[in-house]
Design an enzyme around this catalytic site. Structure first.
Site, PDB file in Angstrom:
ATOM      1  N   ASP A 201      49.247  36.421  35.623  1.00  0.00           N
ATOM      2  CA  ASP A 201      48.401  37.709  36.062  1.00  0.00           C
ATOM      3  C   ASP A 201      48.788  38.747  37.274  1.00  0.00           C
ATOM      4  O   ASP A 201      48.661  37.850  38.681  1.00  0.00           O
ATOM      5  CB  ASP A 201      46.760  37.069  36.528  1.00  0.00           C
ATOM      6  CG  ASP A 201      45.589  37.863  36.922  1.00  0.00           C
ATOM      7  OD1 ASP A 201      45.748  39.521  36.868  1.00  0.00           O
ATOM      8  OD2 ASP A 201      44.870  37.518  37.408  1.00  0.00           O
ATOM      9  N   LYS A 227      44.669  49.393  40.295  1.00  0.00           N
ATOM     10  CA  LYS A 227      45.119  49.266  41.609  1.00  0.00           C
ATOM     11  C   LYS A 227      46.246  49.480  41.904  1.00  0.00           C
ATOM     12  O   LYS A 227      46.992  49.096  42.522  1.00  0.00           O
ATOM     13  CB  LYS A 227      44.637  47.747  41.690  1.00  0.00           C
ATOM     14  CG  LYS A 227      43.655  47.091  41.109  1.00  0.00           C
ATOM     15  CD  LYS A 227      43.341  45.362  41.188  1.00  0.00           C
ATOM     16  CE  LYS A 227      42.060  44.548  40.113  1.00  0.00           C
ATOM     17  NZ  LYS A 227      40.567  44.944  40.921  1.00  0.00           N
TER      18      LYS A 227
HETATM   19  N1  PMP Z   1      43.175  39.220  37.939  1.00  0.00           N
HETATM   20  C1  PMP Z   1      42.628  39.929  39.080  1.00  0.00           C
HETATM   21  C2  PMP Z   1      44.101  38.763  40.602  1.00  0.00           C
HETATM   22  C3  PMP Z   1      42.033  40.526  40.196  1.00  0.00           C
HETATM   23  O1  PMP Z   1      42.354  40.934  41.520  1.00  0.00           O
HETATM   24  C4  PMP Z   1      41.238  41.560  39.156  1.00  0.00           C
HETATM   25  C5  PMP Z   1      40.226  42.559  39.676  1.00  0.00           C
HETATM   26  N2  PMP Z   1      39.879  42.745  41.065  1.00  0.00           N
HETATM   27  C6  PMP Z   1      41.824  40.909  37.967  1.00  0.00           C
HETATM   28  C7  PMP Z   1      42.342  39.862  37.040  1.00  0.00           C
HETATM   29  C8  PMP Z   1      40.637  41.860  36.934  1.00  0.00           C
HETATM   30  O2  PMP Z   1      41.417  42.948  36.587  1.00  0.00           O
HETATM   31  P1  PMP Z   1      40.445  44.516  35.607  1.00  0.00           P
HETATM   32  O3  PMP Z   1      39.225  44.402  36.074  1.00  0.00           O
HETATM   33  O4  PMP Z   1      40.887  45.229  36.325  1.00  0.00           O
HETATM   34  O5  PMP Z   1      40.437  43.773  33.839  1.00  0.00           O
END
Ligand code: PMP
Length: 407
Positions: A201, A227
């Protein structure tokens, strides 16, 4: 001091130039979502102004231009991740959707009762809940790599957690709640030595450091565009071609087929097999523009400047009394989580806001991390390359303000 022209960079980000309650905005909530440069905003707006059409299906000029831009963005993601081919890049809504896709299409068909899925204690909920749901459905077990007081993974018993029952290891490269950078390359090597596939991830890694799927040798890599200065609602799944080839589609619909009859449907080639329905065309184009933007600054330069920001912030906060930094790993990226003694993090967030300092207060979708530290929430400042040392000073001033108010 790294030489990035921060003032010039900041001019590219319209949202940064505003006052909140009469204070200049210090946007320190980048781990939740980043701001967007005009280059990204314009790429999206230009698409809607000049080229808007659906992709892949039209013979007319606009559709061809839209398709070229959409597929051009895929090629940019491919190079950004150092993948082998565009076919290994699937556009998705974000990291969450990518993980769910892998859970359903790759892991579910081979997961049996008694099998194991290995994750870590410091995952975001997006890399916990899909696996937990899957395990519940088939009677498999979610196994968790433990963590230490400093917020690092406790890898002392790691080898024993990789067993013949482990069907996948899914770990974050950087923790969103703590900023810990995990040794995912070494972990991947160990998992592969036992024939275990690996998903990384990269949601909190891609905005801050080079992401190289060849170097990591991971089987799957996921991230969200928003992000990393791109629009919301777009992200990517990288998968090794041989694995993606074998996987059945997750969602059915238009564009993911070659032919359909009531007797039989023949699926499309990679990566379209996994992109059912009209995709987020403008989002993908915005993501391509964000990649261009980051690369024009230089990802190594971004990493090194952010390291200076985080070191400066950590040093200043460590000098204060009555504050506990949560997450003190040796290798960290861009996140400073903390609690102020006697003050709930939500109050901290609200008072900071009144000083123009935007941070996040909460469990950061990582409740097991909060449970480990025995706290309900933290206040979290998270940095991007457009942040300044002066904004770190504003953060520290806001901490003093909170402490004065609660003294
Ligand atoms: N993994 C991590 C480490 C994250 O910080 C996030 C979002 N905060 C996600 C997954 C999920 O991302 P999204 O909500 O954009 O799908």
């Amino acid at each position: 001091m790294t030489k990035l022209n921060i003032q010039a960079i900041r001019r590219d980000f319209p949202t940064l130039h505003q006052e909140i309650y009469g204070f200049p905005l210090a946007y320190l909530d980048n781990a939740a979502t980043s701001q967007k440069p005009v280059q990204v905003i314009d790429a999206v707006a230009d698409f809607y102004r000049e080229d808007n059409a659906n992709v892949h299906r039209g013979v007319h000029q606009l559709s061809q231009r839209a398709t070229d831009s959409y597929e051009g963005a895929r090629a940019k993601v491919c190079r950004f991740l150092n993948a082998d081919s565009d076919e290994e890049i699937v556009f998705v809504r974000g990291a969450t959707e990518a993980i769910n896709l892998v859970a359903h299409s790759f892991v579910r068909p081979m997961l049996k009762a008694g099998d194991e899925v290995l994750i870590s204690h410091i995952e975001h909920h997006a890399n916990i809940v899909p696996w937990q749901m899957l395990c519940d459905q088939v009677g498999a077990k979610l196994v968790v790599i433990p963590m230490t007081e400093s917020g690092e993974l406790d890898l002392s018993g790691f080898d024993d957690l990789l067993t013949s029952k482990t069907k996948i290891m899914a770990v974050g490269q950087v923790s969103n709640a703590l900023g810990t950078v995990n040794p995912v390359k070494m972990m991947t090597e160990k998992a592969h030595a036992k024939g275990i596939p690996v998903l990384i991830d990269g949601a909190q890694a891609v905005p801050h450091m080079p992401a190289d799927v060849k170097d990591l040798d991971c089987d799957f890599y996921v991230f969200s565009g928003h992000k990393m200065f791109a629009p919301t609602g777009i992200g990517a799944l990288y998968g090794k071609q041989a694995l993606l080839d074998e996987m059945a589609p997750w969602q059915g619909g238009g564009d993911m087929i070659l032919s359909v009859s009531f007797e039989k449907t023949q699926y499309n080639a990679l990566p379209y097999k996994f992109e059912a329905g009209t995709p987020n065309i403008s989002g993908a184009i915005g993501l391509g523009a964000a990649i261009d933007y980051m690369q024009s600054i230089g990802i190594e330069a971004i990493a090194s400047y952010e390291h200076e920001l985080l070191s400066y912030a950590t040093e200043r906060v460590n000098k204060l009394d009555g504050i506990r930094v949560i997450g003190t790993a040796e290798h960290k990226a861009s996140v400073l989580s903390f609690v102020i003694e006697g003050v709930h993090p939500h109050d901290v967030g609200t008072i900071f806001d009144q000083q123009g300092v935007a941070i996040r207060a909460g469990h950061h979708c990582a409740q097991p991390v909060m449970q480990f530290f025995g706290i309900p929430a933290t206040a979290r400042a998270s940095f991007a390359f457009y942040n300044t040392m002066e904004e770190v000073d504003a953060l520290v001033d806001s901490i003093s303000k909170v402490q004065e108010l609660f003294a």
